[in-house]
Design a protein around this motif. Structure first.
Motif, PDB file in Angstrom:
ATOM      1  N   TYR A 174       0.843  -1.231   0.136  1.00 53.38           N
ATOM      2  CA  TYR A 174       0.039   0.156  -0.053  1.00 53.38           C
ATOM      3  C   TYR A 174       0.781   1.112  -0.008  1.00 53.38           C
ATOM      4  N   ALA A 175       0.223   2.320  -0.210  1.00 56.44           N
ATOM      5  CA  ALA A 175       1.247   3.618  -0.444  1.00 56.44           C
ATOM      6  C   ALA A 175       1.588   4.181   0.583  1.00 56.44           C
ATOM      7  N   THR A 176       2.942   4.742   0.625  1.00 56.14           N
ATOM      8  CA  THR A 176       3.288   5.614   1.672  1.00 56.14           C
ATOM      9  C   THR A 176       2.603   6.857   1.410  1.00 56.14           C
ATOM     10  N   ALA A 177       2.629   7.342   0.250  1.00 56.03           N
ATOM     11  CA  ALA A 177       1.815   8.504  -0.370  1.00 56.03           C
ATOM     12  C   ALA A 177       1.716   8.222  -1.571  1.00 56.03           C
ATOM     13  N   GLY A 178       0.402   8.729  -2.289  1.00 52.44           N
ATOM     14  CA  GLY A 178       0.292   8.437  -3.589  1.00 52.44           C
ATOM     15  C   GLY A 178      -0.617   9.539  -4.431  1.00 52.44           C
ATOM     16  N   VAL A 179      -0.290  10.017  -5.630  1.00 55.31           N
ATOM     17  CA  VAL A 179      -0.944  11.288  -6.080  1.00 55.31           C
ATOM     18  C   VAL A 179      -1.446  10.870  -7.534  1.00 55.31           C
ATOM     19  N   ALA A 180      -2.606  11.351  -7.764  1.00 56.10           N
ATOM     20  CA  ALA A 180      -3.376  11.215  -8.816  1.00 56.10           C
ATOM     21  C   ALA A 180      -3.551  12.615  -9.519  1.00 56.10           C
ATOM     22  N   VAL A 181      -3.130  12.778 -10.761  1.00 58.30           N
ATOM     23  CA  VAL A 181      -3.498  14.157 -11.322  1.00 58.30           C
ATOM     24  C   VAL A 181      -4.261  14.040 -12.809  1.00 58.30           C
ATOM     25  N   ARG A 234       5.192   3.033   7.540  1.00 59.71           N
ATOM     26  CA  ARG A 234       5.445   3.435   6.245  1.00 59.71           C
ATOM     27  C   ARG A 234       6.159   4.757   6.119  1.00 59.71           C
ATOM     28  N   GLY A 235       6.343   5.676   7.395  1.00 51.60           N
ATOM     29  CA  GLY A 235       6.956   6.713   7.469  1.00 51.60           C
ATOM     30  C   GLY A 235       6.579   7.624   8.307  1.00 51.60           C
ATOM     31  N   SER A 236       7.042   8.770   8.671  1.00 45.68           N
ATOM     32  CA  SER A 236       6.765   9.822   9.465  1.00 45.68           C
ATOM     33  C   SER A 236       5.835  10.575   9.094  1.00 45.68           C
ATOM     34  N   GLU A 237       5.132  11.507   9.952  1.00 47.93           N
ATOM     35  CA  GLU A 237       4.196  12.452   9.165  1.00 47.93           C
ATOM     36  C   GLU A 237       4.867  13.478   8.297  1.00 47.93           C
ATOM     37  N   ALA A 238       6.125  13.940   9.032  1.00 50.69           N
ATOM     38  CA  ALA A 238       6.686  14.863   7.899  1.00 50.69           C
ATOM     39  C   ALA A 238       7.243  14.443   6.698  1.00 50.69           C
ATOM     40  N   TYR A 239       7.836  12.975   6.731  1.00 44.95           N
ATOM     41  CA  TYR A 239       8.183  12.628   5.575  1.00 44.95           C
ATOM     42  C   TYR A 239       7.062  12.193   4.424  1.00 44.95           C
ATOM     43  N   LYS A 240       5.895  11.875   5.076  1.00 40.58           N
ATOM     44  CA  LYS A 240       4.739  11.674   4.183  1.00 40.58           C
ATOM     45  C   LYS A 240       4.407  12.972   3.367  1.00 40.58           C
ATOM     46  N   ARG A 241       4.417  14.075   4.273  1.00 39.82           N
ATOM     47  CA  ARG A 241       4.000  15.314   3.696  1.00 39.82           C
ATOM     48  C   ARG A 241       4.914  15.847   2.544  1.00 39.82           C
ATOM     49  N   ASP A 242       6.145  15.534   2.869  1.00 35.57           N
ATOM     50  CA  ASP A 242       7.067  15.859   1.597  1.00 35.57           C
ATOM     51  C   ASP A 242       6.909  15.223   0.584  1.00 35.57           C
ATOM     52  N   MET A 243       6.929  13.972   0.702  1.00 34.38           N
ATOM     53  CA  MET A 243       6.593  12.924  -0.518  1.00 34.38           C
ATOM     54  C   MET A 243       5.199  13.198  -1.079  1.00 34.38           C
ATOM     55  N   GLY A 244       4.401  13.745  -0.419  1.00 32.54           N
ATOM     56  CA  GLY A 244       3.105  13.971  -1.147  1.00 32.54           C
ATOM     57  C   GLY A 244       3.413  15.429  -1.885  1.00 32.54           C
ATOM     58  N   ALA A 245       4.170  16.352  -1.591  1.00 35.42           N
ATOM     59  CA  ALA A 245       4.601  17.590  -2.332  1.00 35.42           C
ATOM     60  C   ALA A 245       5.297  17.167  -3.492  1.00 35.42           C
ATOM     61  N   CYS A 290      -2.781  17.992   3.671  1.00 34.51           N
ATOM     62  CA  CYS A 290      -3.393  16.632   4.011  1.00 34.51           C
ATOM     63  C   CYS A 290      -2.892  16.469   5.440  1.00 34.51           C
ATOM     64  N   ALA A 291      -3.362  15.161   6.115  1.00 32.67           N
ATOM     65  CA  ALA A 291      -3.158  14.755   7.420  1.00 32.67           C
ATOM     66  C   ALA A 291      -2.505  13.344   7.661  1.00 32.67           C
ATOM     67  N   PRO A 292      -1.579  13.200   7.231  1.00 33.43           N
ATOM     68  CA  PRO A 292      -0.983  11.538   7.371  1.00 33.43           C
ATOM     69  C   PRO A 292      -0.630  11.235   8.634  1.00 33.43           C
ATOM     70  N   SER A 293      -0.432  10.068   9.209  1.00 33.79           N
ATOM     71  CA  SER A 293      -0.047   9.835  10.439  1.00 33.79           C
ATOM     72  C   SER A 293       1.223   8.943  10.362  1.00 33.79           C
ATOM     73  N   SER A 294       1.863   9.107  11.346  1.00 35.23           N
ATOM     74  CA  SER A 294       3.186   8.434  11.474  1.00 35.23           C
ATOM     75  C   SER A 294       2.862   6.880  11.646  1.00 35.23           C
TER      76      SER A 294
END
Ligand SMILES: Cc1cc2nc3c(=O)[nH]c(=O)nc-3n(C[C@H](O)[C@H](O)[C@H](O)COP(=O)(O)OP(=O)(O)OC[C@H]3O[C@@H](n4cnc5c(N)ncnc54)[C@H](O)[C@@H]3O)c2cc1C
Length: 287
Positions: free
Chosen positions: A193-200, A261-272, A254-258
């Motif tokens: 499953y995704a650590t973070a995923g983006v559809a455009v 799969r990664g910390s909240e900060a990492y997931k936010r960065d990966m989302g960007a 977004c509002a990821p939880s640690s």
């Protein structure tokens, strides 16, 4: 673990399935591909007394164009989505997303309808559907109703489907000219499953972004659209600076939880990062 015992029904018509749902009420669950429901039952997170298997009902797995709408049956398997010529022509995002879901065994059984009805923010199709501006067709005792995808995911594993409704179809607009689409997820290993995923999904008017949908996977308790990013980009050229700002807005919203799969900060960065990359990828596919 072994699931609790249950009764099994296998109706041959939609009407029969809806009658069974009405008859059994909250004790019943629909079975499509079974690749989320059966694991939940084995873990005893779900213990329905009755499974209503809808796989014998004909007409629920077609992919067709009807005017300006692409209609996809809820029982359409991942493997069909991946190899559909119609979807390849209009929306390469479907091949992107299906290839990244689990493994061939899961993709041979898992269905688009089941993936959405499960309501899991970690699943990949919700973000794609949000970016596409889809509608979900739910059929119940009083007929069918259309649910805007923006109203469909209502909470943690909770959707707008009523207990006595079957998700029967998904409607997607035929893309206007100059549209491109792309999906990618960061995963720890293939099939995860995704650590973070983006559809455009974006539509261009020359150098200007006329319309854009951005859906995010697994960075929020509920599948979400990056609405501020979309609004920011509409009517603007997709310069590096604008795209970077859109990524930043998505990571703020977004509002990821640690977790593992990664910390909240990492997931936010990966989302960007993924917002930037998927905009570039969708842009390269504009036709
Ligand atoms: C090892 C493994 C890895 C996976 N990895 C991923 C992944 O990376 N990404 C991803 O997106 N998914 C992943 N999945 C989940 C997979 O995509 C499932 O198939 C999907 O989540 C559910 O689809 P299904 O057809 O199997 O639904 P089911 O398991 O049959 O049903 C799921 C839920 O939806 C309800 N439901 C099903 N169909 C309908 C309907 N037509 N109308 C109303 N309610 C309905 C059921 O009652 C149940 O509550 C994975 C699964 C496994 C086993």
């Amino acid at each position: 673990m072994i699931a609790q015992s249950f009764n099994y029904e296998a109706p041959h018509t939609l009407t029969e399935a809806i009658h069974l749902l009405q008859h059994y009420g909250d004790d019943a669950k629909i079975l499509s591909g079974g690749h989320s429901l059966i694991p939940m039952m084995k873990l005893r997170f779900a213990s329905p007394a009755v499974l209503i298997d809808i796989n014998n009902i004909p007409g629920l797995s077609d992919i067709i164009i009807d005017g300006d709408t692409i209609k996809i049956g809820a029982l359409t398997r991942e493997v069909q989505l991946e190899h559909s010529d119609l979807l390849k022509e209009h929306y390469p995002i479907f091949a992107d997303v299906t290839k990244q879901i689990a493994d061939p065994q899961v993709r041979n059984r898992g269905t688009l309808g089941g993936n959405l009805a499960h309501g899991d923010a970690a699943n990949d199709h919700p973000a794609v559907m949000l970016a596409l501006g889809a509608s979900v067709i739910a059929t119940g005792p009083d007929g069918s109703r259309s649910i805007d995808i923006n109203d469909f995911f209502q909470g943690f594993y909770t959707t707008a489907l009523e207990q006595n409704e079957v998700l029967t179809e998904i409607y997607i607009p035929v893309p206007p000219d100059h549209t491109g689409s792309a999906y990618h997820k960061l995963e720890r290993k293939v099939g995860d499953y995704a650590t973070a995923g983006v559809a455009v999904v974006l539509t261009m008017d020359g150098d200007i972004c006329k319309n854009i949908g951005i859906g995010l996977t697994n960075v929020n308790a509920v599948p979400m659209r990056a609405l501020r990013s979309e609004e920011f980009l509409k009517g603007k050229p997709l310069t590096d600076q604008n795209v970077k700002e859109a990524g930043k807005l998505a990571s703020e919203d977004c509002a990821p939880s640690s977790d593992l799969r990664g910390s909240e900060a990492y997931k936010r960065d990966m989302g960007a990062v993924l917002v930037r990359r998927m905009i570039a990828s969708a842009l390269s596919r504009v036709k």
